[in-house]
Structure formats: structure tokens, C-alpha cells
Design a protein around this motif. Structure first.
Motif: not given
Length: 169
Positions: A82-108
Motif C-alpha cells: 500500500r505504500q506505493l499508492t502515489r504510483f498507482k496511476t502509472w500501474f494502471l496506465l502501463t498495465g492497460l497499454l501492455l494488455a492492449a498491445a499484447g491483445l493486439a499482437t495476439l489478434l494480429w
């Protein structure tokens, strides 16, 4: 850490382990199944013949179970750190970008046309055709890392809130 919250965290980690093991077991079982491309004819495949090499139902189910386990592990880790809460937005943005890139790569990769045929010789009856590359591996790794980071964001958003005194001590 209070005992009920420790139990919840332990239950999350146990659930994550069970889901990942179940998904890996289904994927292993699916990889052991025999796939036949040869239909008994010595004729070459017709021009324009396409064979779909995408995931089957067992591979999809195994992947979903394993990704759910990875997500639960991310929530548990986010709840623990929980002490990393100040970075939580970066976790979300990076996670969404990686998941979208991985899904797009698999679909392609799954939508690529793969054709093959035999000519000038008789097909070997005990040979296997493996069309493997780095693209599906990178896509699956990107999707798994993205889901893990996005789930960590959810854990950081106080799914299992700890008291301030537990964090400071």
C-alpha cells in the motif's frame, strides 16, 4: 497486520496459485492432444487453401484461468504494498497499454493466413508441422504483464485496506 486481513491476503494468494495451476494444467493437456493435418490424400492442397491455427476452446479456457490467477496475484500484491499508492496511476496506465498491445499482437498473429502443401514428394506420415514464432509468445507475455499491473492498481486502490498504524509500523 490484523488477523482477518492476513487471512484475506492468504486466501487471495492461494486462489491465485490454484487458478494459475489450473490454467497451466489445461494448457499442458491441450498441448498433448494430437492434431492431424493430413487427410489421407497425396494431392497437394489446392491453391488458396487456408488452415486456421488460432486457439481452440481448451487453449482459451486455460489462458483465461491462468490470466485470472495472475490478476488475483496482482490484487494481492497491490494490497500488500500500500505504500506505493502515489504510483498507482502509472500501474494502471502501463498495465492497460501492455494488455492492449499484447491483445493486439495476439489478434494480429491469429489472423495471419498460413498456407502449406506438399509437392514433388509423398507426405511424411510421422512428421509434425509446427508454425511457431516469437509473436504469440510476446503477445501472451504483454497481456499477462498488463493484467498483472492493472490488477495491482486495483489492489492499491484499497481492496484490502490496512490501517494507518499497520503501514507506519
Amino acid at each position: 497486520m490484523p488477523e482477518p486481513k492476513r487471512r484475506k491476503l492468504l486466501l487471495l494468494w492461494l486462489s491465485a496459485a490454484v487458478l494459475v495451476i489450473a490454467g497451466a494444467s489445461v494448457l499442458w493437456w491441450d498441448s498433448q492432444q494430437e492434431v492431424t493435418f493430413y487427410d489421407g490424400s497425396y494431392e497437394s492442397l489446392d491453391e488458396g487453401t487456408e488452415i486456421y491455427f488460432g486457439p481452440g476452446p481448451a487453449e482459451i479456457m486455460g489462458s483465461v484461468l491462468a490470466l485470472l490467477g495472475i490478476g488475483v496475484a496482482g490484487v494481492a500484491l497491490g494490497s500488500f504494498f500500500r505504500q506505493l499508492t502515489r504510483f498507482k496511476t502509472w500501474f494502471l496506465l502501463t498495465g492497460l497499454l501492455l494488455a492492449a498491445a499484447g491483445l493486439a499482437t495476439l489478434l494480429w498473429d491469429y489472423n495471419q493466413v498460413r498456407t502449406f502443401g506438399w509437392f514433388a514428394y509423398e507426405p511424411m506420415s510421422k512428421s509434425e508441422l509446427m508454425t511457431a514464432g516469437a509473436t504469440p509468445i510476446l503477445g501472451k507475455l504483454g497481456l499477462a504483464a498488463g493484467i498483472f499491473l492493472t490488477a495491482t492498481y486495483w489492489g492499491l486502490r484499497s481492496i484490502l485496506p490496512f490501517s494507518r498504524s499497520a503501514i507506519n509500523s
